[in-house]
Design an enzyme around this catalytic site. Structure first.
Site, PDB file in Angstrom:
ATOM      1  N   SER A   1      22.250  78.135  59.507  1.00 33.89           N
ATOM      2  CA  SER A   1      23.541  78.629  59.991  1.00 33.89           C
ATOM      3  C   SER A   1      24.635  77.574  59.912  1.00 33.89           C
ATOM      4  O   SER A   1      25.741  77.839  59.430  1.00 33.89           O
ATOM      5  CB  SER A   1      23.385  79.120  61.435  1.00 33.89           C
ATOM      6  OG  SER A   1      22.438  80.159  61.515  1.00 33.89           O
TER       7      SER A   1
ATOM      8  N   CYS B   1      17.382  80.499  62.713  1.00 32.65           N
ATOM      9  CA  CYS B   1      17.989  81.644  63.389  1.00 32.65           C
ATOM     10  C   CYS B   1      17.649  82.962  62.714  1.00 32.65           C
ATOM     11  O   CYS B   1      17.183  83.902  63.354  1.00 32.65           O
ATOM     12  CB  CYS B   1      19.502  81.471  63.464  1.00 32.65           C
ATOM     13  SG  CYS B   1      20.361  82.879  64.199  1.00 32.65           S
TER      14      CYS B   1
ATOM     15  N   ARG C   1       3.910  73.229  83.614  1.00 33.40           N
ATOM     16  CA  ARG C   1       3.464  71.979  84.244  1.00 33.40           C
ATOM     17  C   ARG C   1       3.939  71.840  85.681  1.00 33.40           C
ATOM     18  O   ARG C   1       3.356  71.093  86.462  1.00 33.40           O
ATOM     19  CB  ARG C   1       3.933  70.787  83.426  1.00 33.40           C
ATOM     20  CG  ARG C   1       3.239  70.630  82.085  1.00 33.40           C
ATOM     21  CD  ARG C   1       3.686  69.376  81.380  1.00 33.40           C
ATOM     22  NE  ARG C   1       5.132  69.397  81.106  1.00 33.40           N
ATOM     23  CZ  ARG C   1       5.824  68.351  80.685  1.00 33.40           C
ATOM     24  NH1 ARG C   1       5.214  67.183  80.517  1.00 33.40           N
ATOM     25  NH2 ARG C   1       7.110  68.454  80.435  1.00 33.40           N
TER      26      ARG C   1
ATOM     27  N   ASP D   1      20.632  71.418  64.985  1.00 33.42           N
ATOM     28  CA  ASP D   1      19.442  71.004  65.722  1.00 33.42           C
ATOM     29  C   ASP D   1      18.930  69.630  65.324  1.00 33.42           C
ATOM     30  O   ASP D   1      18.269  68.957  66.112  1.00 33.42           O
ATOM     31  CB  ASP D   1      18.318  72.028  65.515  1.00 33.42           C
ATOM     32  CG  ASP D   1      18.620  73.360  66.182  1.00 33.42           C
ATOM     33  OD1 ASP D   1      19.739  73.523  66.701  1.00 33.42           O
ATOM     34  OD2 ASP D   1      17.737  74.241  66.185  1.00 33.42           O
TER      35      ASP D   1
ATOM     36  N   LEU E   1      21.059  72.897  71.133  1.00 34.81           N
ATOM     37  CA  LEU E   1      20.345  73.531  70.024  1.00 34.81           C
ATOM     38  C   LEU E   1      20.604  75.034  70.011  1.00 34.81           C
ATOM     39  O   LEU E   1      19.751  75.844  70.358  1.00 34.81           O
ATOM     40  CB  LEU E   1      18.840  73.253  70.136  1.00 34.81           C
ATOM     41  CG  LEU E   1      18.429  71.794  70.365  1.00 34.81           C
ATOM     42  CD1 LEU E   1      16.915  71.647  70.315  1.00 34.81           C
ATOM     43  CD2 LEU E   1      19.078  70.881  69.333  1.00 34.81           C
TER      44      LEU E   1
ATOM     45  N   HIS F   1      34.671  99.248  88.022  1.00 35.80           N
ATOM     46  CA  HIS F   1      33.665  99.902  88.869  1.00 35.80           C
ATOM     47  C   HIS F   1      33.176 101.193  88.212  1.00 35.80           C
ATOM     48  O   HIS F   1      33.961 101.901  87.600  1.00 35.80           O
ATOM     49  CB  HIS F   1      34.291 100.212  90.233  1.00 35.80           C
ATOM     50  CG  HIS F   1      33.363 100.899  91.179  1.00 35.80           C
ATOM     51  ND1 HIS F   1      32.339 100.237  91.833  1.00 35.80           N
ATOM     52  CD2 HIS F   1      33.291 102.202  91.581  1.00 35.80           C
ATOM     53  CE1 HIS F   1      31.693 101.100  92.604  1.00 35.80           C
ATOM     54  NE2 HIS F   1      32.253 102.297  92.466  1.00 35.80           N
TER      55      HIS F   1
END
Length: 522
Positions: A74, A102, A262, A375, A381, A511
């Protein structure tokens, strides 16, 4: 550095492509009269525009471009296309399918699977809404085939877009060479450019056999999209958004799913409200969350995988247990940068301990003319971040916008959990650390969305607004609930613009919606 002149297009509009051509000494075509333009358009419609041709370079020749982009994901594609729009002669190097993580093994196919899981959830509510015979049998192969077809169509679209932009696609794996000026080699042929962008992305992490015997028997998020059948029994290891999303998808579609973490909560880097609520929603949806647990060994048996784990709750003795008959063990323990195979050392390009390429605020590496986005840099990322950074870089390099850079503050993000999460800005803890506890005001709410007014199944919606100083500038918004993925974008604009709590209070709410709860928070 002088700015390019604002050359006009034939319609009188500014054209940076024309300006760029003029600055390089290319002749600019004169504007056609309207009648001639229409005649030319009719003639051109009858034939396909020829692609620029040139003599093939000799085996030892170095091919030169204005802009070389390593990586057809990308960020790289966005930067290359924008550079081409601005007049640069660009090329993209890609060793796999266009679109990167992606499109092929990330956002796009994941969203298809999430949509599928949402359908499964809503099926259970149909009876409460008056529909009978709503139990549908799910066929994994059907959605996999449709999903893969959609991804292939996107690959083709990317290919066509590059062709239309006259961007050359170089197929293969790029490595830097030791040549005097920055040069890459792909399949034995060399290429160079005054500007080279590294946009090679990342890949899923997985433990080594030396760390966990049998670890290679598991798959990663990449392998998730290769599954031919819905696993009957799944174990997901990890507490980040990828682990949360995949666990939610598999569970909703009918796989008995355990999520091994963990600590005691998922998404621990998110706001504490989100972390707590998401963990609860996973458990309420039927996901077994194995807290304070780690895999110790994996074995293959005649009935599947046998996963041995240790659970070490603070203040208690560790307990060893085993999960048998596992069809899918999936590691979602982080991502690594795709930088090791580039021979960065040939140019002395600096990386951190994990291999992320170190860049400054303008995406510059320590080597002149070499840049990195996405990345592979290890920061934020997210696909839209890579796209935005790549385009900003192209404007700086080829439009002479010297200050063009991406602002990494207040980047919105969504987790496609069940229900989805939307977040932008500082968490409560981050705001307190930055401004001081006495200067931070928190507004929050928790409610059941109206959708669940008639359903036995319930999910909560939680919202938090983080404000700073007396003017109560909104510095963070965090929410989880039905529709929060879609409603975040508008609120993110408000946060980016510096809206205050008073601005929200003075806005009339819509609403009945969940989003109206965030506007008049008390």
């Amino acid at each position: 550095m002088a700015l390019l002149p604002r050359a006009l297009s034939s319609g009188g509009r500014p054209s940076w492509r024309r300006a760029a051509r003029a600055s390089r000494g290319f002749p600019l075509p004169l504007p056609f009269p309207a009648a001639a333009t229409h005649a030319l358009s009719r003639a051109m419609a009858c034939r396909q525009e020829p692609q620029p041709q040139g003599p093939p370079p000799s085996a030892g020749a170095v091919v030169s471009y204005d802009y070389l982009v390593i990586g057809g994901g990308s960020g790289g594609l966005a930067s290359a296309r924008r550079a081409a729009e601005l007049g640069a002669r660009a090329a993209v190097v890609e060793s796999h399918k266009l679109g990167g993580t992606c499109v092929n093994v990330g956002c796009v196919p994941k969203k298809v699977m999430w949509n599928t899981a949402v359908h499964s959830e809503f099926l259970h509510d149909h009876g409460d809404y008056g529909f009978s015979s709503c139990e549908g049998k799910f066929n994994w192969r059907v959605i996999k085939e449709k999903r893969d077809t959609y991804v292939s169509r996107l690959n083709t679209i990317y290919q066509n877009n590059l062709t239309k932009a006259h961007i050359e696609i170089i197929h293969g794996h790029a490595v830097f060479t030791s040549d005097t000026k920055p040069t890459i080699e792909v399949s034995g042929r060399k290429y160079t450019a005054p500007h080279i962008l590294i946009a090679t992305g990342g890949m899923p992490s997985s433990p080594h056999e030396s760390q966990i015997p049998g670890a290679s028997l598991g798959i990663t998020s990449d392998g998730f999209f290769e599954l031919e059948e819905l696993p009957s029994r799944s174990v997901i290891v990890g507490a980040g958004y990828i682990a949360v999303e995949i666990a939610g998808i598999l569970s909703a579609l009918g796989s008995k799913t355990s999520l091994m973490i963990r600590h005691d909560k998922v998404l621990r880097s998110f706001d504490s409200m989100i972390s707590t609520n998401c963990t609860e929603e996973l458990e309420n949806a039927g996901v077994e969350v194995l807290k304070f647990s780690q895999v110790k060994e994996v074995k293959k048996t005649s009935s599947g995988l046998e996963v041995s784990l240790v659970t070490a709750v603070p203040g208690r003795l560790p307990v060893m247990t085993t999960i048998s008959d596992v069809d899918c063990l999936l590691w979602a323990i982080g991502r690594d940068p795709n930088s090791k195979g580039l021979s960065l050392n040939k140019l002395g390009i600096k990386t951190d301990d994990k291999g992320h390429i170190i860049v400054d605020e303008f995406q510059n590496t320590n080597v002149k003319g070499i840049y990195a986005v996405g990345d592979v840099c290890g920061k934020a990322l997210l696909t839209p971040v890579a796209i935005a950074a790549g385009r900003k870089l192209a404007h700086r390099l080829f439009e002479n916008k010297e200050d063009s850079k991406l602002d990494y503050n207040n980047i919105p993000t969504v987790v496609f959990s069940h229900p989805p999460i939307g977040t932008v800005g500082l968490t409560e803890d981050e705001a307190i650390h930055k401004y001081g506890k006495e200067n931070v005001k928190i507004y929050s709410t928790s409610f059941t969305p109206m959708y669940h007014a008639v359903t036995k199944r319930k999910t909560k919606c939680v919202m938090k607004m983080v404000c700073a100083y007396e003017e109560e500038k909104v510095v963070g918004i965090h929410m989880q609930g039905l529709g929060c993925d879609e409603m975040l974008q508008g609120f993110a604009v408000a946060v980016k613009m510096g809206a205050t709590k008073a601005d929200f209070d003075n806005t009339v709410a819509i609403h009945p919606t969940s989003s109206e709860e965030l506007v008049p928070l008390r």
